[in-house]
Design a protein around this motif. Sequence first.
Motif, PDB file in Angstrom:
ATOM      1  N   ASP A 166      10.392  21.557  38.144  1.00  0.00           N
ATOM      2  CA  ASP A 166      11.689  21.536  37.471  1.00  0.00           C
ATOM      3  C   ASP A 166      12.049  22.960  37.064  1.00  0.00           C
ATOM      4  N   GLN A 167      13.320  23.181  36.719  1.00  0.00           N
ATOM      5  CA  GLN A 167      13.741  24.498  36.238  1.00  0.00           C
ATOM      6  C   GLN A 167      13.756  24.570  34.716  1.00  0.00           C
ATOM      7  N   ASN A 168      13.560  23.437  34.038  1.00  0.00           N
ATOM      8  CA  ASN A 168      13.625  23.383  32.587  1.00  0.00           C
ATOM      9  C   ASN A 168      12.236  23.561  31.988  1.00  0.00           C
ATOM     10  N   ASP A 171      11.139  20.855  29.284  1.00  0.00           N
ATOM     11  CA  ASP A 171      10.720  19.582  29.873  1.00  0.00           C
ATOM     12  C   ASP A 171       9.330  19.697  30.481  1.00  0.00           C
ATOM     13  N   ARG A 176       7.552  25.646  37.444  1.00  0.00           N
ATOM     14  CA  ARG A 176       8.960  25.920  37.183  1.00  0.00           C
ATOM     15  C   ARG A 176       9.569  26.671  38.358  1.00  0.00           C
ATOM     16  N   GLY A 222      25.684  21.367  33.433  1.00  0.00           N
ATOM     17  CA  GLY A 222      24.557  20.632  33.986  1.00  0.00           C
ATOM     18  C   GLY A 222      24.859  19.178  34.293  1.00  0.00           C
TER      19      GLY A 222
END
Length: 239
Positions: free
Chosen positions: A42-44, A47, A74, A144
């Motif tokens: 994920d890019q977050n 999270d 990430r 987003g």
Amino acid sequence: MLTVDFDRLRVGPGTRVIDVGCGAGRHAFQAYRRGADVVAFDQNAADLADVDVMFEAMAAAAEAPEFAKAETVRGDALDLPYGDGEFDVVIASEILEHVPEDDRAVAELARVVKPGGSLAVTVPRWLPERICWALSDEYHANEGGHVRIYRADELRDKITAHGLRYDHQDFAHALHSPYWWLKCAVGVRDDDNPLVRAYHRLLVWDMMSAPALTRTTERLLNPLVGKSVALYFTKPTVR
């Protein structure tokens, strides 16, 4: 709450799985429980930090086999940091509707599936999503948020254009469609609305208890108003 069918994907011990856009990690956790070697991608960063904590807790509680592996990475779904054909199973659940350059994302998803491997993609289904958009701009027009509504055949053709074979289509989460219609009607951020709160309690009870009545009801309603559509593909083997 799973949207992807892990039995259909044949996820088991030693299966190498990447969950692209893993979010809170629900699909990555299920793959880990089944003994797969999992990348939660994920890019977050926030999270992923939570997902990493859960992986550690699952390992400590023996909720996953000792031989299974799980890691968080990430990065950008438009440029996956993996070679061609590295994964037996690639999952992209509820992410493509957020990605402006979805063709690039689809190309990357297809690229990292190994020959003979599987790709599962889920997105919000056209009709329930169209109703949400009609009821509320706030539902989708935010940073987003959702940038498009897919028709299943459109998404299928985008993916098969990259050499994958279409296998199956399914629908999920019909009980969630009226919940989101209600939220869109009263205000997406109005979680204190009595009707929203009551419906949310119903959904939580259903997820925790899985009673036969609601499970059967949802299964019957999924073909009509399932909130998500799931598409399954196989990358042909090279001969």
